[in-house]
Write a protein that holds these residues in place. Sequence first.
Motif, PDB file in Angstrom:
ATOM      1  N   GLN A  23      13.851 -10.448   5.756  1.00  0.00           N
ATOM      2  CA  GLN A  23      13.514 -10.771   7.142  1.00  0.00           C
ATOM      3  C   GLN A  23      13.288  -9.513   7.979  1.00  0.00           C
ATOM      4  O   GLN A  23      12.511  -9.529   8.925  1.00  0.00           O
ATOM      5  CB  GLN A  23      14.626 -11.623   7.770  1.00  0.00           C
ATOM      6  N   ARG A  24      13.956  -8.431   7.623  1.00  0.00           N
ATOM      7  CA  ARG A  24      13.810  -7.195   8.394  1.00  0.00           C
ATOM      8  C   ARG A  24      12.784  -6.245   7.774  1.00  0.00           C
ATOM      9  O   ARG A  24      12.478  -5.205   8.342  1.00  0.00           O
ATOM     10  CB  ARG A  24      15.165  -6.475   8.481  1.00  0.00           C
ATOM     11  N   TYR A  25      12.237  -6.610   6.635  1.00  0.00           N
ATOM     12  CA  TYR A  25      11.370  -5.712   5.874  1.00  0.00           C
ATOM     13  C   TYR A  25       9.941  -5.814   6.406  1.00  0.00           C
ATOM     14  O   TYR A  25       9.250  -6.802   6.200  1.00  0.00           O
ATOM     15  CB  TYR A  25      11.402  -6.089   4.393  1.00  0.00           C
ATOM     16  N   GLN A  26       9.494  -4.779   7.097  1.00  0.00           N
ATOM     17  CA  GLN A  26       8.171  -4.767   7.708  1.00  0.00           C
ATOM     18  C   GLN A  26       7.112  -4.284   6.704  1.00  0.00           C
ATOM     19  O   GLN A  26       7.410  -3.515   5.788  1.00  0.00           O
ATOM     20  CB  GLN A  26       8.177  -3.889   8.946  1.00  0.00           C
ATOM     21  N   PRO A  27       5.849  -4.718   6.873  1.00  0.00           N
ATOM     22  CA  PRO A  27       4.813  -4.380   5.880  1.00  0.00           C
ATOM     23  C   PRO A  27       4.665  -2.893   5.601  1.00  0.00           C
ATOM     24  O   PRO A  27       4.439  -2.500   4.445  1.00  0.00           O
ATOM     25  CB  PRO A  27       3.540  -4.963   6.515  1.00  0.00           C
ATOM     26  N   HIS A  28       4.782  -2.043   6.618  1.00  0.00           N
ATOM     27  CA  HIS A  28       4.579  -0.605   6.387  1.00  0.00           C
ATOM     28  C   HIS A  28       5.631  -0.016   5.459  1.00  0.00           C
ATOM     29  O   HIS A  28       5.420   1.041   4.854  1.00  0.00           O
ATOM     30  CB  HIS A  28       4.575   0.158   7.719  1.00  0.00           C
ATOM     31  N   MET A  29       6.781  -0.709   5.322  1.00  0.00           N
ATOM     32  CA  MET A  29       7.838  -0.221   4.445  1.00  0.00           C
ATOM     33  C   MET A  29       7.483  -0.395   2.969  1.00  0.00           C
ATOM     34  O   MET A  29       8.096   0.222   2.098  1.00  0.00           O
ATOM     35  CB  MET A  29       9.153  -0.939   4.757  1.00  0.00           C
ATOM     36  N   LEU A  30       6.499  -1.237   2.682  1.00  0.00           N
ATOM     37  CA  LEU A  30       6.149  -1.564   1.302  1.00  0.00           C
ATOM     38  C   LEU A  30       5.313  -0.485   0.618  1.00  0.00           C
ATOM     39  O   LEU A  30       5.003  -0.608  -0.557  1.00  0.00           O
ATOM     40  CB  LEU A  30       5.368  -2.878   1.267  1.00  0.00           C
ATOM     41  N   GLY A  31       4.902   0.513   1.340  1.00  0.00           N
ATOM     42  CA  GLY A  31       4.067   1.529   0.738  1.00  0.00           C
ATOM     43  C   GLY A  31       2.614   1.090   0.702  1.00  0.00           C
ATOM     44  O   GLY A  31       2.108   0.447   1.632  1.00  0.00           O
ATOM     45  N   LEU A  32       1.925   1.384  -0.376  1.00  0.00           N
ATOM     46  CA  LEU A  32       0.484   1.176  -0.452  1.00  0.00           C
ATOM     47  C   LEU A  32       0.084  -0.277  -0.219  1.00  0.00           C
ATOM     48  O   LEU A  32      -0.871  -0.551   0.513  1.00  0.00           O
ATOM     49  CB  LEU A  32      -0.042   1.657  -1.808  1.00  0.00           C
ATOM     50  N   ILE A  33       0.787  -1.237  -0.819  1.00  0.00           N
ATOM     51  CA  ILE A  33       0.385  -2.635  -0.677  1.00  0.00           C
ATOM     52  C   ILE A  33       0.575  -3.108   0.766  1.00  0.00           C
ATOM     53  O   ILE A  33      -0.245  -3.869   1.300  1.00  0.00           O
ATOM     54  CB  ILE A  33       1.154  -3.543  -1.674  1.00  0.00           C
ATOM     55  N   GLY A  34       1.612  -2.654   1.427  1.00  0.00           N
ATOM     56  CA  GLY A  34       1.803  -3.011   2.825  1.00  0.00           C
ATOM     57  C   GLY A  34       0.751  -2.395   3.719  1.00  0.00           C
ATOM     58  O   GLY A  34       0.239  -3.039   4.650  1.00  0.00           O
TER      59      GLY A  34
END
Length: 358
Positions: free
Chosen positions: A86-97
């Motif tokens: 729930q707190r994990y934002q797309p930019h934290m995902l690296g390339l795929i985000g």
Amino acid sequence: MSNGFEIEQRGPTDRSRNILAAAATGVADFIVQTGGRPEAVFERVGIDPTCLGRKHSALDLADYVAMMEEAARETGNDNFGLRFGQRYQPHMLGLIGEIALAAPTLGSAIEHLALWFPWHQQATETRLARRDGFLRLEYRILDGSIVDRRQDAELTMGMFANVFRACLPSGWAPEIVLFEHARPTAWRDHEAAFDAEVEWSQGTNALVFRDRGLDRAMPHADLSRLQRLTTDLADVAGSRGTPAFLDLVRGEIRRRLSAGTIHLEQIADALSTTSWTLQRRLGDLGATFSELIEVTRLDLARHYLRQAHLPLGDVAFLLGYSEASAFSRAFSRWTGCSPRQWRRLSRPAATPQLMSRT
């Protein structure tokens, strides 16, 4: 088949199932915030914490999934993956985000997420499908040897939902959320977190949503950057990966167990091959189709029996048995003890006398 239902694979396993380490961005801090010791989790799983969060480093997918399950045990938070997701934002995902955020519209972001996520996380199936008037962003791990994977599923659905929320007005929620695992004890927390109905024990994990708002522009759209990012991800990952063949077959069996009888033809169709070819390949690896069904059932039976809140009748249903008595007879044949005995002896405080026999 050897004792304990271990299949001996002959020849190379041709397994490739990495996940880019950016998927674990912030996990150490979240373990601390929820009362755990990240160093204990990493040591038990065998993960080098120095690579976590790096865009171009990779972890073995099974180790990553085990890390999330171990974090739930370490913190005593059964909904660890749900809360982290729930707190994990797309930019934290690296390339795929970053790929999702750089897409021109929300619809394009979801399409790119479905297309490229298996490069970020190999041996995974993601797809955007339309069913019953709704769109579904589906996700599942293809490797049937990765049995305990609830925390990963809940984390990933939270990540996916936050791609929508990065573009749509505050208050967006899916219509329904699907999970392939059984309903946990604190299941109402999931409905509150997604603000949606949740269905359990499904054939895949998915966000189900309406076909509207998909033409809305992503706040950080950048087509030239999008192209560079997809090229970078393809170069870093190398491929979509693949589980070992027997694990791939077990994954397809798992997906269909609760439906009852599983036919060889169903699995062959799912793998885009013929029944004869599937039988031949299994034989070359020293296995039979019926053995793989029993291996899959036994692994899942032990997994479900460790969940004390699940009645034995529910466990039997999830494994494809119409009656609990049929499951009990099969489990006794596999392990030498009844499901009730095994559940009691597998509790943390118990001495696992009978577990060694499986």
